[in-house]
Design an enzyme around this catalytic site. Structure first.
Site, PDB file in Angstrom:
ATOM      1  N   ALA A   1       0.835  -1.196   0.000  1.00 27.11           N
ATOM      2  CA  ALA A   1       0.000   0.000   0.000  1.00 27.11           C
ATOM      3  C   ALA A   1       0.871   1.248   0.000  1.00 27.11           C
ATOM      4  O   ALA A   1       1.748   1.404   0.857  1.00 27.11           O
ATOM      5  CB  ALA A   1      -0.922   0.001   1.212  1.00 27.11           C
TER       6      ALA A   1
ATOM      7  N   GLY B   1      17.339   0.481  14.901  1.00 23.34           N
ATOM      8  CA  GLY B   1      17.555  -0.151  13.596  1.00 23.34           C
ATOM      9  C   GLY B   1      17.818  -1.633  13.649  1.00 23.34           C
ATOM     10  O   GLY B   1      16.995  -2.428  14.100  1.00 23.34           O
TER      11      GLY B   1
ATOM     12  N   GLY C   1      23.039  12.745   4.113  1.00 19.45           N
ATOM     13  CA  GLY C   1      21.775  12.020   4.219  1.00 19.45           C
ATOM     14  C   GLY C   1      21.472  11.475   5.596  1.00 19.45           C
ATOM     15  O   GLY C   1      20.488  10.749   5.784  1.00 19.45           O
TER      16      GLY C   1
ATOM     17  N   GLU D   1      17.521  14.960   8.148  1.00 21.43           N
ATOM     18  CA  GLU D   1      16.472  15.430   7.263  1.00 21.43           C
ATOM     19  C   GLU D   1      16.645  16.932   7.007  1.00 21.43           C
ATOM     20  O   GLU D   1      17.359  17.623   7.726  1.00 21.43           O
ATOM     21  CB  GLU D   1      15.098  15.174   7.884  1.00 21.43           C
ATOM     22  CG  GLU D   1      14.805  13.719   8.213  1.00 21.43           C
ATOM     23  CD  GLU D   1      14.598  12.869   6.980  1.00 21.43           C
ATOM     24  OE1 GLU D   1      14.331  13.430   5.893  1.00 21.43           O
ATOM     25  OE2 GLU D   1      14.703  11.634   7.086  1.00 21.43           O
TER      26      GLU D   1
ATOM     27  N   ASP E   1      12.896  12.142  18.653  1.00 25.01           N
ATOM     28  CA  ASP E   1      13.030  10.769  18.154  1.00 25.01           C
ATOM     29  C   ASP E   1      13.581   9.856  19.255  1.00 25.01           C
ATOM     30  O   ASP E   1      13.055   8.768  19.502  1.00 25.01           O
ATOM     31  CB  ASP E   1      13.959  10.760  16.935  1.00 25.01           C
ATOM     32  CG  ASP E   1      14.282   9.362  16.450  1.00 25.01           C
ATOM     33  OD1 ASP E   1      13.465   8.778  15.722  1.00 25.01           O
ATOM     34  OD2 ASP E   1      15.362   8.838  16.799  1.00 25.01           O
TER      35      ASP E   1
ATOM     36  N   LYS F   1      11.883   6.460  21.592  1.00 25.38           N
ATOM     37  CA  LYS F   1      12.583   5.188  21.815  1.00 25.38           C
ATOM     38  C   LYS F   1      12.830   4.946  23.306  1.00 25.38           C
ATOM     39  O   LYS F   1      12.774   3.801  23.770  1.00 25.38           O
ATOM     40  CB  LYS F   1      13.895   5.196  21.034  1.00 25.38           C
ATOM     41  CG  LYS F   1      13.676   5.280  19.518  1.00 25.38           C
ATOM     42  CD  LYS F   1      14.955   5.556  18.756  1.00 25.38           C
ATOM     43  CE  LYS F   1      14.700   5.696  17.266  1.00 25.38           C
ATOM     44  NZ  LYS F   1      15.917   6.060  16.504  1.00 25.38           N
TER      45      LYS F   1
END
Length: 441
Positions: A46, A135, A188, A191, A202, A206
């Site tokens: 989706a 991750g 990279g 952001e 962020d 966590k």
């Protein structure tokens, strides 16, 4: 040979991580089947735009914009859309239709984890989110399963690669925050709008997840004290280095007894903030965009989990681990793994945290200054562990001032903050140049 059953897998979202998950499901289908005990058929993906360019070449026939229909016909749903809605509604729909769910959505789990777990329990399905924290590092399953027979007392984690890269660059090159951030964006790691990373949001999501699993109590984002790194200067980094420390953005969850907390209640302090660590501490050696989580338990002692904290392939690895586990639970016919919330300890305010402070002071170079400062610390019940003085001469005014760097012993946040405020009122203090928390001393 018994023919394996087929389980339909619906994938929500096809960004960097989602594309890699789809690739693994297609390319490694036979290997995954042997491990799961069932064939995992990717029934659809989706997305908002079926024609958007993607890094992985995937069959166009898999793409759909009808996410609701896709999850209603799935045995397993992988949610990698991010955000709160429509991810929350789609996950609830999937579970109510009997599907196990794997998600990497840290913001949603931190904000509304209790609702998701309650629905999973009612539906008898498995909800997994290893990819939501650090991750590729397998940290949530070890805390939930491997350490379930132990008592975790403390968790310290570098769980945001962007901020670790920025602070590492500032430490290794002397760069200012803005320059290190710009480099992170060029590479990279950050952001275009880095607010969620550099302001600690962020990492706070966590921290809530780590605290909930470690202490068997549901903690939300509102329970986490949060400070980012945007106020950390090159001067702070240099002073820390000179004193034998490195600055890291840490997510911390620790159990404090009633005496330590000073509140009459045993509770959990959950916080995110820039922290000085001695350079010999294992977390001090975590460089670049890597993550690491340091766990202290009563019987296991000290454990550290280290690895890549972001990126398509590393995070896809965590997703696939959860997917195989959920598939096996379906094949074997057991209930979904329930959340253990037997602890029910309170979340403590930041004023109850027990830590050490690093305090930088610009003071008048005159007799009695050190004695005044030491007396004031003693009056507030804060013990000084290290005090260093450096003399500076202003050639233009031909005057001298002194820079004091103080590291305290551990004390309550309330006592330390009150001490700093009192220090600011001394006539011999020109300015308080830096106040940072210290761990590992």
């Amino acid at each position: 040979m018994t023919e394996l059953r087929t389980l339909k897998v619906a994938l929500l979202g096809c960004g960097n991580v989602g594309a890699q998950v789809a690739r693994i499901l297609i390319d490694d289908a036979d290997t995954l089947a042997s491990r799961a005990g069932a064939r995992l058929e990717l029934s659809g993906i989706a997305v908002r735009d079926v024609d958007a360019p993607r890094d992985v070449d995937l069959p166009r026939a898999l793409f759909t914009t009808d996410a609701e229909a896709l999850v209603k016909d799935a045995d397993l749903v992988i949610e990698l859309m991010g955000g709160i809605e429509p991810a929350r509604t789609l996950i609830l729909t999937a579970m109510r239709n009997g599907a196990c769910v794997v998600t990497g959505n840290k913001a949603l789990v931190a904000k509304d984890g209790p609702t998701l777990h309650e629905e999973a329990d009612r539906a008898g399905v498995q909800l997994s989110y290893e990819a939501a924290v650090a991750g590729a590092i397998p940290i949530l399953r070890p805390i939930r399963d491997s350490l379930s027979g132990d008592r975790i007392t403390r968790v310290l984690g570098i769980v945001n690669g962007t901020t670790n890269f920025i602070l590492d660059q500032m430490d290794s090159t002397g760069a200012q925050f803005a320059d290190a951030l710009a480099q992170a964006q060029r590479l990279g790691y950050a952001e275009a709008d880095p607010t969620a990373d550099v302001e600690g949001h962020d990492a706070a999501s966590k921290a809530a997840i780590l605290a909930s699993l470690s202490f068997h109590t549901r903690f939300s984002l509102d329970d986490v004290y949060c400070e980012g790194i945007s106020s950390v200067t090159a001067a702070d980094i240099a002073a820390a280095k000179d004193a034998g420390f490195v600055i890291k953005l840490l997510a911390i969850a620790e159990k404090l007894d009633a005496a330590e907390a000073g509140t009459g209640d045993t509770g959990i302090s959950v916080r995110v903030h820039p922290t000085l660590l001695p350079r010999e501490h294992p977390l001090a050696a975590v460089h670049g965009a890597f993550n690491a989580v340091f766990v202290e338990a009563e019987n296991a002692g000290e454990l550290m989990f280290y690895g890549q904290g972001a990126g398509g392939k590393p995070t896809a690895s965590a997703v696939m681990g959860d997917l195989i586990s959920a598939a096996r639970s379906i094949v074997l016919g057991g209930p979904g793994r329930a959340e253990t919330t037997t602890g029910q300890v309170v979340a403590l305010p930041i004023t109850s945290a027990v830590t050490s402070y690093y305090i930088g002071l610009d003071v008048a170079d005159q007799p009695g200054v050190l004695a005044q400062i030491a007396r004031l610390f003693a009056e507030h019940g804060v013990s000084i562990e290290i005090m260093r003085q450096t003399i500076h001469r202003d050639a233009d005014s031909n005057t001298e001032s002194a820079e004091l760097r103080i590291v305290t012993h551990r004390a309550s946040e309330a006592a330390l903050a009150a001490t700093v405020e009192a220090v600011k009122g001394l006539d011999v203090i020109n300015s308080v140049t830096s106040v940072l928390r210290v761990e590992g001393v």
